[in-house]
Write a protein that holds these residues in place. Structure first.
Motif, mmCIF file in Angstrom:
data_model
loop_
_atom_site.group_PDB
_atom_site.id
_atom_site.type_symbol
_atom_site.label_atom_id
_atom_site.label_comp_id
_atom_site.label_asym_id
_atom_site.label_seq_id
_atom_site.Cartn_x
_atom_site.Cartn_y
_atom_site.Cartn_z
ATOM 1 N N THR A 32 0.936 -1.212 -0.100
ATOM 2 C CA THR A 32 0.046 0.031 -0.115
ATOM 3 C C THR A 32 0.918 1.415 -0.245
ATOM 4 N N LEU A 33 0.224 2.377 -0.663
ATOM 5 C CA LEU A 33 0.831 3.672 -0.539
ATOM 6 C C LEU A 33 0.207 4.339 0.426
ATOM 7 N N SER A 34 0.946 5.114 1.357
ATOM 8 C CA SER A 34 0.552 6.146 2.310
ATOM 9 C C SER A 34 0.672 7.797 1.981
ATOM 10 N N HIS A 35 -0.112 8.400 1.965
ATOM 11 C CA HIS A 35 -0.196 9.726 1.888
ATOM 12 C C HIS A 35 -0.293 10.367 3.248
ATOM 13 N N ASN A 36 0.700 11.087 3.792
ATOM 14 C CA ASN A 36 0.428 11.485 5.203
ATOM 15 C C ASN A 36 0.293 12.913 5.215
ATOM 16 N N THR A 37 -0.636 13.600 5.990
ATOM 17 C CA THR A 37 -0.951 14.733 6.175
ATOM 18 C C THR A 37 -0.461 15.573 7.176
ATOM 19 N N ARG A 38 -0.691 17.013 7.203
ATOM 20 C CA ARG A 38 -0.073 17.723 8.254
ATOM 21 C C ARG A 38 -1.127 17.925 9.441
ATOM 22 N N THR A 39 -2.464 17.335 9.160
ATOM 23 C CA THR A 39 -3.404 17.742 10.432
ATOM 24 C C THR A 39 -4.282 16.344 9.935
ATOM 25 N N PRO A 40 -5.017 16.121 11.032
ATOM 26 C CA PRO A 40 -6.287 15.297 11.183
ATOM 27 C C PRO A 40 -7.266 15.421 10.043
ATOM 28 N N LYS A 41 -7.483 16.572 10.121
ATOM 29 C CA LYS A 41 -8.607 17.474 9.355
ATOM 30 C C LYS A 41 -8.356 17.140 7.694
ATOM 31 N N GLU A 42 -7.055 17.407 7.466
ATOM 32 C CA GLU A 42 -6.675 16.979 5.945
ATOM 33 C C GLU A 42 -6.911 15.498 5.575
ATOM 34 N N VAL A 43 -6.882 14.638 6.493
ATOM 35 C CA VAL A 43 -7.242 13.293 6.230
ATOM 36 C C VAL A 43 -8.707 13.023 5.935
ATOM 37 N N ASP A 44 -9.585 13.913 6.475
ATOM 38 C CA ASP A 44 -10.898 13.706 6.224
ATOM 39 C C ASP A 44 -11.239 14.645 4.679
ATOM 40 N N THR A 45 -10.399 15.571 4.495
ATOM 41 C CA THR A 45 -10.860 16.106 3.375
ATOM 42 C C THR A 45 -9.982 15.454 2.094
ATOM 43 N N LEU A 46 -9.095 14.782 2.028
ATOM 44 C CA LEU A 46 -8.531 13.850 1.169
ATOM 45 C C LEU A 46 -9.553 12.678 0.907
ATOM 46 N N MET A 47 -9.985 12.000 2.393
ATOM 47 C CA MET A 47 -10.872 10.975 1.988
ATOM 48 C C MET A 47 -12.036 11.109 1.332
ATOM 49 N N ALA A 48 -12.674 12.345 1.585
ATOM 50 C CA ALA A 48 -13.934 12.619 0.702
ATOM 51 C C ALA A 48 -13.587 13.036 -0.718
ATOM 52 N N ARG A 49 -12.524 13.759 -0.992
ATOM 53 C CA ARG A 49 -12.109 14.143 -2.349
ATOM 54 C C ARG A 49 -12.135 12.712 -3.192
ATOM 55 N N ALA A 50 -11.396 11.543 -2.448
ATOM 56 C CA ALA A 50 -10.993 10.549 -3.213
ATOM 57 C C ALA A 50 -12.370 9.835 -3.502
ATOM 58 N N GLN A 51 -13.277 9.851 -2.159
ATOM 59 C CA GLN A 51 -14.743 9.169 -2.798
ATOM 60 C C GLN A 51 -15.256 9.930 -3.859
ATOM 61 N N ALA A 52 -15.233 11.268 -3.741
ATOM 62 C CA ALA A 52 -15.898 11.992 -4.858
ATOM 63 C C ALA A 52 -15.471 11.846 -6.388
ATOM 64 N N ALA A 53 -14.142 11.234 -6.317
ATOM 65 C CA ALA A 53 -13.424 10.957 -7.555
ATOM 66 C C ALA A 53 -13.678 9.624 -7.900
ATOM 67 N N GLY A 54 -14.407 8.716 -7.318
ATOM 68 C CA GLY A 54 -14.587 7.427 -7.661
ATOM 69 C C GLY A 54 -14.246 6.275 -6.737
ATOM 70 N N ALA A 55 -13.353 6.667 -5.742
ATOM 71 C CA ALA A 55 -12.797 5.585 -4.848
ATOM 72 C C ALA A 55 -13.719 4.875 -4.044
ATOM 73 N N GLU A 56 -13.303 3.994 -3.617
ATOM 74 C CA GLU A 56 -14.240 3.067 -2.583
ATOM 75 C C GLU A 56 -13.573 3.240 -1.325
ATOM 76 N N ILE A 57 -14.255 3.865 -0.216
ATOM 77 C CA ILE A 57 -13.807 3.849 1.155
ATOM 78 C C ILE A 57 -13.940 2.507 1.676
ATOM 79 N N LEU A 58 -12.568 1.963 2.036
ATOM 80 C CA LEU A 58 -12.693 0.591 2.733
ATOM 81 C C LEU A 58 -12.516 0.780 4.366
ATOM 82 N N ARG A 59 -11.859 1.707 4.643
ATOM 83 C CA ARG A 59 -11.988 1.954 6.130
ATOM 84 C C ARG A 59 -12.077 3.613 6.419
ATOM 85 N N PRO A 60 -13.234 3.979 6.658
ATOM 86 C CA PRO A 60 -13.345 5.516 6.886
ATOM 87 C C PRO A 60 -12.326 6.022 8.035
#
Lengths: 141, 141
Positions: free
Chosen positions: B71-99
Motif C-alpha cells: 500500500t501507499l500512504s499519503h501523510n498529512t499535516r493535520t487530522p482534518k486534512e485526512v477527512d478532506t482527502l478521503m472525501a475528495r477521493a470518494q467523490a473522484a470514484g474511490a471506494e472507502i475501505l476504512r473510514p
C-alpha cells in the motif's frame, strides 16, 4: 493532494525473512517498535509489516490482497550496476523473473521477486539521469 | 543497493480512468510518451502503465498479479486534512475501505481503493512531522 508518497508498506508473510533480505541488499533499518521494520529512503519510508495485520488494518481478507500489480523500481547510474544488483538480490534469495536485458526504448532492465513476494524492477534509464543524491524524476536531472 | 525507490509503477486496467482519478485529486502529469502517464513526486516518479503490458514486461500472466499487499500512504499535516482527502477521493470514484478513525498508537487513518484497484492509506501521524516540503521519515522532522 500534494504529489508525494510518504510511506510504502510491504505486507509480508515472514517479517524476519523479509528484513534479512533487504538488509542483505545493504539497507539499514531505523529504530521502530516491535512488529514493524522501517527503512528511511529519500523523503519517504519503506515499511515491512505482517501481511495478516495489514489485511486487518485495511479491512479485507488476506486472500484478497495480492502483489505484482504495483512494482517498485530501483534505478541505477550505470547498466553494470543493474547486473550487480540483480546478482546480489538472487544471492539473497530473490527469484529472477526477467534477467537484465536491453529494452526497445534504450533502457537496461531486470525484474526480481523478493522472498516476500513483492516484485522489484532494477533499471538503468540513460534518458533520466539521477541527481547526485540518487533522486529520480521522469525527465532526469 | 542505495536506500531509495526511483519509480512506483501502478499497473492499471484502464489508463484513462486511472489518469482521471489522480488528476481529480489534484496531481499533474509531466510530458511522457503515449501509453504511460507519469507524476513526478518528491525525488521519485509514480507511473501509470497498462496492467497487461506490465505483466508482459515482468514475464508473468496478468492473473498472477494482484494488489493490496503493498500500500501507499499519503501523510498529512493535520487530522482534518485526512477527512478532506478521503472525501475528495470518494467523490473522484474511490471506494472507502476504512473510514478515517483514530488508531491505538495515536494516529488518524483511513484507507481507500482507487478505481484502478490500488489501495491507499491517508494518515496523520502526530509523531512523524513532515518537512516543510512534505518529505517523510520514520521518526519525523
Amino acid at each position: 493532494m500534494e504529489q508525494r508518497v510518504s510511506l510504502i508498506t510491504l505486507g509480508v508473510p515472514d517479517m524476519e525473512q523479509a528484513e534479512a533480505f533487504y538488509t542483505a541488499l545493504g539497507w539499514q533499518p531505523v529504530d521502530s517498535p516491535d512488529g514493524v521494520v522501517a527503512f528511511d529512503l529519500i523523503s519517504q519510508t519503506l515499511g515491512l509489516y505482517p501481511l495478516d495485520k495489514l489485511a486487518e488494518d485495511i479491512g479485507l481478507p488476506v486472500a484478497e490482497l495480492g502483489s505484482g500489480a504495483m512494482t517498485l523500481s530501483h534505478n541505477t547510474r550505470t547498466p553494470k550496476e543493474v547486473d550487480t544488483l540483480m546478482a546480489r538480490a538472487q544471492a539473497a534469495g530473490a527469484e529472477i523473473l526477467r534477467p537484465a536485458s536491453e529494452v526497445f526504448w534504450g533502457g537496461y532492465i531486470g525484474y526480481f521477486r523478493a522472498p516476500d513476494g513483492h516484485i522489484w524492477e532494477v533499471a538503468h534509464n540513460p534518458f533520466a539521469k539521477l541527481s547526485a543524491e540518487g533522486a529520480f524524476r521522469w525527465n532526469g536531472y
